[in-house]
Write an enzyme that holds these catalytic residues in place. Structure first.
Site, mmCIF file in Angstrom:
data_model
loop_
_atom_site.group_PDB
_atom_site.id
_atom_site.type_symbol
_atom_site.label_atom_id
_atom_site.label_comp_id
_atom_site.label_asym_id
_atom_site.label_seq_id
_atom_site.Cartn_x
_atom_site.Cartn_y
_atom_site.Cartn_z
ATOM 1 N N ASP A 31 0.739 -0.970 -0.123
ATOM 2 C CA ASP A 31 0.064 0.080 -0.248
ATOM 3 C C ASP A 31 1.089 1.163 -0.256
ATOM 4 O O ASP A 31 0.283 2.001 0.703
ATOM 5 C CB ASP A 31 -1.423 -0.082 1.012
ATOM 6 N N LYS A 34 1.778 2.158 -5.099
ATOM 7 C CA LYS A 34 2.247 1.391 -6.506
ATOM 8 C C LYS A 34 0.499 1.343 -7.724
ATOM 9 O O LYS A 34 2.210 1.761 -8.731
ATOM 10 C CB LYS A 34 2.236 -0.260 -5.931
ATOM 11 N N GLY A 58 -4.596 -4.426 -3.458
ATOM 12 C CA GLY A 58 -5.506 -3.188 -4.566
ATOM 13 C C GLY A 58 -4.889 -1.982 -4.415
ATOM 14 O O GLY A 58 -4.117 -1.714 -3.657
ATOM 15 N N HIS A 59 -4.506 -1.693 -5.433
ATOM 16 C CA HIS A 59 -3.871 -0.871 -6.351
ATOM 17 C C HIS A 59 -5.029 0.391 -6.938
ATOM 18 O O HIS A 59 -6.176 0.489 -7.618
ATOM 19 C CB HIS A 59 -3.309 -1.233 -7.260
ATOM 20 N N GLN A 258 1.982 -6.404 -3.099
ATOM 21 C CA GLN A 258 2.158 -6.358 -2.087
ATOM 22 C C GLN A 258 3.410 -5.667 -1.668
ATOM 23 O O GLN A 258 3.775 -4.480 -2.114
ATOM 24 C CB GLN A 258 2.174 -7.566 -1.174
HETATM 25 P P1 GDP Z 1 -0.931 0.405 -3.587
HETATM 26 O O1 GDP Z 1 -1.276 -1.015 -3.079
HETATM 27 O O2 GDP Z 1 0.980 0.240 -3.630
HETATM 28 O O3 GDP Z 1 -1.181 0.312 -5.311
HETATM 29 O O4 GDP Z 1 -1.034 1.422 -2.538
HETATM 30 P P2 GDP Z 1 -3.030 1.235 -2.339
HETATM 31 O O5 GDP Z 1 -3.764 1.698 -3.394
HETATM 32 O O6 GDP Z 1 -3.112 0.306 -1.896
HETATM 33 O O7 GDP Z 1 -2.504 2.788 -1.541
HETATM 34 C C1 GDP Z 1 -1.949 4.280 -1.202
HETATM 35 C C2 GDP Z 1 -2.931 4.831 -1.452
HETATM 36 O O8 GDP Z 1 -2.799 6.048 -0.889
HETATM 37 C C3 GDP Z 1 -4.537 5.225 -2.640
HETATM 38 O O9 GDP Z 1 -5.285 5.883 -1.841
HETATM 39 C C4 GDP Z 1 -3.645 5.912 -3.406
HETATM 40 O O10 GDP Z 1 -4.564 7.734 -4.112
HETATM 41 C C5 GDP Z 1 -3.029 7.176 -2.081
HETATM 42 N N1 GDP Z 1 -1.441 7.577 -2.385
HETATM 43 C C6 GDP Z 1 -1.109 7.298 -3.673
HETATM 44 N N2 GDP Z 1 0.639 8.442 -3.217
HETATM 45 C C7 GDP Z 1 -0.188 9.198 -2.929
HETATM 46 C C8 GDP Z 1 0.678 10.747 -2.649
HETATM 47 O O11 GDP Z 1 1.665 10.991 -2.628
HETATM 48 N N3 GDP Z 1 -0.117 11.648 -1.633
HETATM 49 C C9 GDP Z 1 -1.627 10.715 -0.751
HETATM 50 N N4 GDP Z 1 -2.069 11.756 0.113
HETATM 51 N N5 GDP Z 1 -2.117 9.810 -1.220
HETATM 52 C C10 GDP Z 1 -1.542 9.280 -2.251
HETATM 53 P P1 IMO Z 2 -1.088 -4.227 -1.752
HETATM 54 O O1 IMO Z 2 -0.545 -4.967 -2.829
HETATM 55 C C1 IMO Z 2 -1.226 -4.299 2.045
HETATM 56 C C2 IMO Z 2 -1.457 -8.680 3.806
HETATM 57 C C3 IMO Z 2 -2.900 -8.945 4.736
HETATM 58 C C4 IMO Z 2 -2.546 -10.442 5.906
HETATM 59 C C5 IMO Z 2 -1.457 -10.942 5.050
HETATM 60 C C6 IMO Z 2 -1.730 -11.880 4.439
HETATM 61 O O2 IMO Z 2 -2.659 -3.424 -1.938
HETATM 62 O O3 IMO Z 2 0.160 -3.380 -1.840
HETATM 63 P P2 IMO Z 2 -3.498 -12.949 2.441
HETATM 64 O O4 IMO Z 2 -4.694 -12.436 2.536
HETATM 65 O O5 IMO Z 2 -2.281 -12.085 1.463
HETATM 66 O O6 IMO Z 2 -2.766 -14.304 2.778
HETATM 67 O O7 IMO Z 2 -2.627 -12.214 3.653
HETATM 68 O O8 IMO Z 2 -0.820 -9.938 4.082
HETATM 69 N N1 IMO Z 2 -2.172 -8.390 2.480
HETATM 70 C C7 IMO Z 2 -1.850 -7.135 2.220
HETATM 71 N N2 IMO Z 2 -1.058 -5.903 2.830
HETATM 72 N N3 IMO Z 2 -1.262 -4.850 0.555
HETATM 73 C C8 IMO Z 2 -1.414 -5.292 -0.191
HETATM 74 O O9 IMO Z 2 -1.225 -5.424 -1.401
HETATM 75 C C9 IMO Z 2 -1.361 -7.084 0.758
HETATM 76 N N4 IMO Z 2 -2.021 -8.209 0.229
HETATM 77 C C10 IMO Z 2 -1.935 -9.778 1.295
HETATM 78 O O10 IMO Z 2 -3.584 -8.148 5.328
HETATM 79 O O11 IMO Z 2 -1.316 -8.962 6.917
HETATM 80 MG MG MG Z 3 -2.590 -1.984 -1.465
#
Ligand code: GDP
Ligand code: IMO
Ligand code: MG
Length: 507
Positions: A31, A34, A58-59, A258
């Site tokens: 998170d 990415k 979740g991206h 992840q």
């Molecule tokens: P990922 O799993 O690595 O793709 O990241 P997620 O999408 O799960 O979580 C990143 C969150 O941060 C999302 O809601 C993005 O829209 C947000 N985000 C990404 N870059 C920035 C940033 O520079 N500032 C802020 N405030 N939000 C960001």
């Molecule tokens: P992205 O790509 C954050 C974590 C779960 C749990 C552990 C094992 O969005 O960064 P699983 O369901 O994979 O067996 O759970 O891994 N986990 C993540 N945490 N971002 C993710 O993906 C994750 N995918 C799995 O919360 O701790």
């Molecule tokens: Mg994510």
């Protein structure tokens, strides 16, 4: 795509003409943004390919004013080739739904490719995941409940199915029945009403797979999975061959899922996911060797988050925070109401200032899971973890979410750990209380007993939303980045200063 935004990645020295394959991986616990960074690189790439995990990810990407979360399909420009590789685990319902949802958002993928040899998530895996988490009680991992571990386990123990099995009804039926044989005992040792309740969910087709007598209706699973196979058949192909033919002349962006700390091989085992989501694993998962990656970019957030259970030395509010965030009754709305002073904590359950500060950062950074909605545990930047990550052939960093720290009076950085557990043998070293580490030791018994040693840097206390180049940034922010670089040897190349695509600065 947001057509008003024109990013020329070639202006970056690091994406030179010789760079054809770029890997983009999170160096923390997921998170880190990415989705946003891969979206940026998708403008440059011909192929965006993902090699690990499943719909546990979740991206998030913003298309203009629309937020879009993808769980399986690599992020970014839908006119490019978007490829899901052999190292992934695919829930065909989730993928079919996601393709449908993309269309609703007018995201029309023109060339989606799905590896015929990616592992298949079966309904059994999802039920196994949830049953084992329930049975584990307070020792649970805090999985996303998507059946990830059990699908990978079946592949390793040679009872799994592959995406290609969706296309051949007879062998699909035979393999599903055979797979179920290996699980009957497990399911029968649980309360059948619990299995029934789990099957009564949208993810599991609202009880379609329930059978009063046999628990699972195998015929219904076979029919539905064959149906999904027909829905997906145009995507299913030999992606390994395609990638091997493309590498070196097509531009490939590898989307990590992840993060390194969650890697089954290199993370905080057992509190990890079940793929090798390290930079190595993300390349292998699309059929490449990591040495074929020309540029490996690591993404870190300006602070750290973690979802689910597991060690997190710099967590704001420590164990209280871990328990709080893993309590299913806590969500964004409840926390907002606490922060506004509308809801009070119970007497005797008053949290620390650190915890409250973490909650504030969670709210500013909107740190609620993009897959499960769970509050993400929040903590300060962890340089021992980053130094560990730098061993994976990474020199160049992307730092995201700097804007979330805009209001901080000071920015705390963990620069080392102090071990405070019992005497412990780690390879040929004996750890004793007081041992100092500059680099994370990825052993649960060690890391859970590590206390962070912090350095405090002054905050920048200003809005950075309008900053377009490095020289626009406040001095204290530059000092923060310089500190990270000086202490780890990393070179910071890209900064993200907001969730929108245009909130980006090339260093
Ligand atoms: P990922 O799993 O690595 O793709 O990241 P997620 O999408 O799960 O979580 C990143 C969150 O941060 C999302 O809601 C993005 O829209 C947000 N985000 C990404 N870059 C920035 C940033 O520079 N500032 C802020 N405030 N939000 C960001
Ligand atoms: P992205 O790509 C954050 C974590 C779960 C749990 C552990 C094992 O969005 O960064 P699983 O369901 O994979 O067996 O759970 O891994 N986990 C993540 N945490 N971002 C993710 O993906 C994750 N995918 C799995 O919360 O701790
Ligand atoms: Mg994510």
């Amino acid at each position: 795509m947001d057509e008003n935004v024109d990013f020329n990645l070639m202006q970056l020295d690091l994406v030179s003409k010789d760079v054809k394959t770029v890997a983009i991986n999170c160096l923390q616990w997921g998170d880190t943004g990415k989705g946003k960074i891969v979206d940026l690189f998708s403008d440059w790439a011909d192929i965006v390919a993902r090699g690990t995990g499943g719909d546990n990810a979740g991206h998030t990407v913003w298309y203009g004013n629309n937020k879009y979360v993808s769980h399986l399909i690599p992020c970014g420009d839908p006119s490019k080739t978007n490829l899901m590789g052999n190292g992934m685990v695919i829930n065909p319902k989730s993928l079919t739904d996601e393709i449908g949802m993309a269309k609703v958002h007018s995201i029309n993928h023109q060339n989606l490719m799905l590896a015929l040899n990616a592992a298949l998530i079966l309904p059994f895996h999802i039920v196994q995941d949830n049953l084992s988490e329930i049975s584990a009680g307070e020792n649970k991992i805090g999985t996303t409940g998507r059946g990830i571990a059990w699908a990978y386990a079946d592949r390793i123990n040679r009872s799994g199915l592959f995406v290609n099995d969706l296309l051949n009804k007879d062998s699909l039926a035979r393999k599903i029945k055979k797979n179920y044989e290996t699980k009957k005992f497990f399911f029968n040792s649980h309360d059948s009403q619990l299995v029934r309740a789990l099957l009564d969910s949208m993810r599991l087709e609202n009880s379609l797979y329930w059978d009063e007598k046999n628990l699972f209706n195998l015929d219904a699973i076979i029919e539905k999975y064959y149906f999904y196979g027909q829905e997906l058949k145009d995507l299913i192909c030999d992606t390994d061959k395609f990638i091997r033919q493309s590498v070196g002349h097509k531009k490939i962006a590898i989307e990590g899922a992840q993060g390194l700390g969650l890697s089954n091989k290199y993370g905080t085992y057992p509190y990890v996911t079940s793929s090798d989501c390290s930079p190595y694993g993300s390349a292998e998962g699309i059929g490449l060797n990591y040495s074929q990656v020309d540029l490996s970019l690591g993404i870190i957030k300006a602070y750290v988050t973690r979802v689910g259970n597991g060690p997190f030395p710099t967590e704001l509010g420590g164990e209280f925070s871990e328990n709080w965030c893993n309590n299913s009754s806590i969500d964004r709305e409840k926390e907002l109401s606490i922060l506004k002073g509308e809801t009070k904590f119970d007497q005797g359950n008053i949290p620390s200032k650190d915890f409250m500060f973490g909650m504030k950062l969670r709210s500013i950074g909107d740190e609620y899971g993009a897959t499960t909605g769970r509050p993400r545990r929040v903590g300060w930047l962890d340089l021992p973890l980053l130094r560990y990550a730098m061993n994976f052939g990474i020199k160049d960093l992307v730092v995201t979410k700097l804007d979330v720290l805009n209001d901080c009076d000071y920015i705390r950085v963990c620069n080392a750990y102090q071990y405070s557990g019992p005497q412990y043998n780690y390879g040929n070293k004996t750890l004793i209380p007081g041992t100092i580490f500059r680099e994370t030791v990825m052993d649960y018994d060690v890391i859970k007993n590590c206390k962070p040693i912090y350095v405090d840097l002054p905050g920048w206390k200003s809005d950075i939303g309008d900053c377009k180049k490095i020289s626009d940034l406040p001095e204290n922010l530059i000092n923060y980045l310089d500190f990270i670089s000086k202490e780890t040897g990393a070179s910071i190349k890209i900064l993200s200063t907001g969730f929108r695509k245009e909130n980006i600065i090339f260093a």
